[in-house]
Motif scaffolding. Structure first.
Motif, short mmCIF file in Angstrom:
data_model
loop_
_atom_site.label_atom_id
_atom_site.label_comp_id
_atom_site.label_asym_id
_atom_site.label_seq_id
_atom_site.Cartn_x
_atom_site.Cartn_y
_atom_site.Cartn_z
N ASP A 168 10.78 5.69 -0.96
CA ASP A 168 10.89 4.31 -0.48
C ASP A 168 11.41 4.04 0.93
OD1 ASP A 168 9.65 3.05 -2.66
OD2 ASP A 168 11.81 3.16 -3.56
N ASP A 169 12.42 4.97 1.41
CA ASP A 169 12.87 4.90 2.44
C ASP A 169 12.60 5.71 3.79
OD1 ASP A 169 13.45 7.45 1.42
OD2 ASP A 169 15.78 7.01 1.49
N VAL A 217 0.94 -1.14 0.08
CA VAL A 217 0.03 0.06 -0.03
C VAL A 217 0.94 1.27 -0.06
CG1 VAL A 217 -1.54 1.30 1.36
CG2 VAL A 217 -1.63 -1.19 1.22
N TYR A 218 1.93 1.21 0.81
CA TYR A 218 2.93 2.42 1.02
C TYR A 218 3.64 2.59 -0.37
CZ TYR A 218 6.48 5.45 2.58
OH TYR A 218 7.38 6.42 2.63
N SER A 219 4.07 1.48 -1.08
CA SER A 219 4.84 1.63 -2.24
C SER A 219 4.17 2.27 -3.23
CB SER A 219 5.15 0.37 -2.96
OG SER A 219 6.13 -0.32 -1.81
N ASP A 220 2.81 1.98 -3.29
CA ASP A 220 1.83 2.53 -4.46
C ASP A 220 1.21 3.55 -4.07
OD1 ASP A 220 2.19 -0.10 -5.71
OD2 ASP A 220 0.31 -0.79 -5.12
N GLY A 233 8.07 14.92 -2.88
CA GLY A 233 8.43 15.01 -1.50
C GLY A 233 9.13 16.48 -0.90
N THR A 234 10.27 16.82 -1.88
CA THR A 234 11.16 17.81 -1.72
C THR A 234 10.07 19.18 -2.22
OG1 THR A 234 12.72 16.70 -2.55
CG2 THR A 234 13.18 19.08 -2.17
N TYR A 269 10.76 10.64 7.74
CA TYR A 269 10.28 9.92 8.96
C TYR A 269 11.01 8.59 9.30
CZ TYR A 269 5.79 12.09 8.56
OH TYR A 269 4.77 13.09 8.71
N THR A 270 12.59 8.85 9.07
CA THR A 270 13.32 8.09 9.86
C THR A 270 13.58 8.69 11.19
OG1 THR A 270 15.33 8.97 8.77
CG2 THR A 270 14.44 7.19 7.74
#
Ligand code: HEC
Length: 110
Positions: free
Chosen positions: A41-42, A30-33, A50-51, A58-59
């Motif tokens: 992905d990380d 679900v996350y990947s899609d 995102g940028t 979120y790490t």
């Protein structure tokens, strides 16, 4: 007759297995899609989208602890806005899939 029953049993079993897999929420998938194009992905949010939108890293444990599961769920389900800018559109995912994607997002925490 007996032979037929023996054949039917594994078939029914296999069907039960595939349906379970198809409906069980797989957080990673679900996350990947649905999330990775912005959050990465990380989970670092270092993608083009995102940028541009300002996705957080979120790490980072501090980023993770700043948000509760309930808040995360709500922001994904209803969407997230900052001023007039849409950061996340309201999601069409099922509640189960949203929860699974949040659980997966949590695994990025270092
Ligand atoms: C169009 C890009 C985009 C997509 C797709 C997206 N997000 Fe976001 N998301 C953002 C941005 C930008 C923010 C605001 C900054 C931040 O918290 O990273 C955000 C915020 C969040 C937050 C914090 C919400 C809050 O209330 O502070 C969570 C949790 C989250 N996203 C999870 C997800 C998950 C899980 C998915 C997939 C189901 C997803 N996002 C899909 C861009 C996106």
């Amino acid at each position: 007759m007996k032979k037929l029953a023996l054949l039917a049993l594994p078939a029914a079993f296999a069907l039960a297995l595939t349906t379970t897999t198809a409906f069980a929420a797989d957080g990673k998938a679900v996350y990947s899609d649905n999330c990775a194009k912005c959050h990465g992905d990380d989970g670092k949010g270092a993608t083009k989208m995102g940028t541009k939108l300002g996705a957080k890293d979120y790490t980072d444990a501090a980023v993770q602890s700043a948000i509760t599961d309930d808040q995360a769920f709500k922001s994904i389900k209803e969407g997230l806005k900052k001023d007039d800018k849409t950061l996340m559109k309201p999601s069409e995912l099922s509640d189960e899939d949203i929860k699974a994607s949040v659980t997966y997002l949590r695994t990025f925490k270092k």
